[in-house]
Design a protein around this motif. Structure first.
Motif, PDB file in Angstrom:
ATOM      1  N   LEU A 225       8.530 -28.864  51.089  1.00 40.04           N
ATOM      2  CA  LEU A 225       8.337 -29.083  52.519  1.00 40.04           C
ATOM      3  C   LEU A 225       9.027 -27.944  53.256  1.00 40.04           C
ATOM      4  O   LEU A 225      10.241 -27.769  53.156  1.00 40.04           O
ATOM      5  CB  LEU A 225       8.916 -30.422  52.953  1.00 40.04           C
ATOM      6  N   GLY A 226       8.225 -27.139  53.965  1.00 39.11           N
ATOM      7  CA  GLY A 226       8.772 -25.962  54.605  1.00 39.11           C
ATOM      8  C   GLY A 226       9.368 -24.989  53.615  1.00 39.11           C
ATOM      9  O   GLY A 226      10.329 -24.282  53.921  1.00 39.11           O
ATOM     10  N   GLY A 227       8.819 -24.955  52.409  1.00 37.18           N
ATOM     11  CA  GLY A 227       9.304 -24.065  51.367  1.00 37.18           C
ATOM     12  C   GLY A 227      10.473 -24.593  50.574  1.00 37.18           C
ATOM     13  O   GLY A 227      10.875 -23.985  49.575  1.00 37.18           O
ATOM     14  N   GLU A 228      11.022 -25.754  50.966  1.00 38.08           N
ATOM     15  CA  GLU A 228      12.166 -26.347  50.273  1.00 38.08           C
ATOM     16  C   GLU A 228      11.685 -27.412  49.283  1.00 38.08           C
ATOM     17  O   GLU A 228      11.028 -28.375  49.676  1.00 38.08           O
ATOM     18  CB  GLU A 228      13.134 -26.973  51.275  1.00 38.08           C
ATOM     19  N   PRO A 229      11.992 -27.267  47.993  1.00 43.33           N
ATOM     20  CA  PRO A 229      11.529 -28.258  47.006  1.00 43.33           C
ATOM     21  C   PRO A 229      12.224 -29.607  47.162  1.00 43.33           C
ATOM     22  O   PRO A 229      13.387 -29.679  47.567  1.00 43.33           O
ATOM     23  CB  PRO A 229      11.889 -27.603  45.668  1.00 43.33           C
ATOM     24  N   PHE A 230      11.497 -30.666  46.851  1.00 43.66           N
ATOM     25  CA  PHE A 230      12.073 -32.011  46.866  1.00 43.66           C
ATOM     26  C   PHE A 230      11.440 -32.841  45.758  1.00 43.66           C
ATOM     27  O   PHE A 230      10.308 -32.599  45.341  1.00 43.66           O
ATOM     28  CB  PHE A 230      11.871 -32.694  48.222  1.00 43.66           C
ATOM     29  N   THR A 231      12.174 -33.826  45.299  1.00 43.65           N
ATOM     30  CA  THR A 231      11.670 -34.808  44.336  1.00 43.65           C
ATOM     31  C   THR A 231      12.175 -36.177  44.739  1.00 43.65           C
ATOM     32  O   THR A 231      13.378 -36.377  44.931  1.00 43.65           O
ATOM     33  CB  THR A 231      12.143 -34.494  42.906  1.00 43.65           C
ATOM     34  N   ILE A 232      11.254 -37.102  44.897  1.00 44.32           N
ATOM     35  CA  ILE A 232      11.572 -38.498  45.180  1.00 44.32           C
ATOM     36  C   ILE A 232      10.960 -39.299  44.040  1.00 44.32           C
ATOM     37  O   ILE A 232       9.740 -39.286  43.870  1.00 44.32           O
ATOM     38  CB  ILE A 232      10.976 -38.948  46.530  1.00 44.32           C
ATOM     39  N   GLU A 233      11.762 -39.979  43.254  1.00 47.76           N
ATOM     40  CA  GLU A 233      11.205 -40.637  42.085  1.00 47.76           C
ATOM     41  C   GLU A 233      11.954 -41.913  41.745  1.00 47.76           C
ATOM     42  O   GLU A 233      13.110 -42.111  42.130  1.00 47.76           O
ATOM     43  CB  GLU A 233      11.229 -39.692  40.879  1.00 47.76           C
ATOM     44  N   GLN A 234      11.269 -42.766  41.016  1.00 45.14           N
ATOM     45  CA  GLN A 234      11.868 -43.979  40.459  1.00 45.14           C
ATOM     46  C   GLN A 234      11.468 -44.064  38.994  1.00 45.14           C
ATOM     47  O   GLN A 234      10.282 -44.034  38.664  1.00 45.14           O
ATOM     48  CB  GLN A 234      11.389 -45.233  41.185  1.00 45.14           C
ATOM     49  N   LYS A 235      12.464 -44.127  38.127  1.00 46.31           N
ATOM     50  CA  LYS A 235      12.241 -44.304  36.696  1.00 46.31           C
ATOM     51  C   LYS A 235      12.783 -45.662  36.278  1.00 46.31           C
ATOM     52  O   LYS A 235      13.876 -46.043  36.686  1.00 46.31           O
ATOM     53  CB  LYS A 235      12.933 -43.206  35.891  1.00 46.31           C
TER      54      LYS A 235
END
Length: 244
Positions: A45-55
């Motif tokens: 988002l806007g060049g900034e990586p992100f990870t939202i996850e549920q394991k």
């Protein structure tokens, strides 16, 4: 004779070693958690990586701060007479990875699919409608729910909630303005239970508009790029409330 005895001892030792090794491996494997489900939103988002996850692991608790959210799933009926059965009904399905009672530096997100036809008001027809929708729409356009809704024909939306910080009341969404030049690609749709369906897909790029900048022209936004998702939606509306 001595050679035969020596060979016998060596063979017995080898069998015992293999047996012990197998038992050791079995023990180690039994101690390792088995991943049973993995849902995520991942991109830039806007060049900034992100990870939202549920394991989720078999026999273990969640390993992230995120809870799966089905809130916002709604059925609408375009024709709502006062004393007759509602008709022209459709559904919008929501699927989110959200946080509750967690630190304010945690991001979260939510995705919407629909409208999907839900006219017959039965679980079987609803699930068939979901499968038909995704089979017919491998490339899905974005819906718009605010402002000038002339471009309301899309069927997917994505909301991104940044860390709360000092201003918890804003977020970014595809729904605030025009994304008609972009698409989402659906790569996999699998039913795992009677009323749960897993959806996977990608978005090469699209705009996430800033909720603090409400205007039709030149609204502030950030580009969402290299995005992939795996979520699940839940069928099974209480259609009875729409029958009268």
């Amino acid at each position: 004779m001595k050679l035969k005895t020596t060979l016998t001892i060596l063979l017995c030792s080898l069998v015992l070693f293999i047996s012990c090794t197998d038992e050791s491996n079995d023990t180690n494997n039994s101690d390792e958690p088995v991943l049973t489900s993995h849902y995520y939103f991942e991109g830039k988002l806007g060049g900034e990586p992100f990870t939202i996850e549920q394991k989720v692991y078999d026999g273990y608790n969640f390993v992230t701060e995120y809870s799966f959210d089905y809130g916002g799933t709604t059925i609408f009926c375009a024709n709502q007479p006062d004393n007759e059965v509602h008709s022209e009904c459709y559904a919008v399905y929501a699927s989110g990875l959200l946080t509750y009672n967690t630190p304010k530096d945690i991001i979260s997100a939510k995705m919407y699919f629909g409208p999907i036809k839900a006219e017959e008001k039965t679980l079987e027809s609803e699930i068939n409608g979901i499968h038909d929708f995704f089979n017919q729409n491998k490339e899905v356009k974005f819906r718009r729910d605010f402002g000038n809704t002339n471009n309301f024909q899309g069927n997917i939306a994505f909301d991104f909630f940044p860390p709360e910080g000092d201003n918890p009341n804003y977020y970014y969404s595809t729904r605030f303005n025009d994304n008609s030049e972009y698409i989402a690609k659906i790569s996999s749709v699998n039913q795992i239970e009677d009323n749960f369906i897993i959806i996977e897909g990608t978005i090469d790029n699209c705009k996430l508009f800033d909720s603090r900048d409400e205007k039709d022209e030149n609204q502030g936004f950030k580009m969402l790029t290299d995005f992939k998702f795996k979520v699940k939606i839940q069928a099974d509306f209480n259609f009875n409330i729409y029958n009268d």
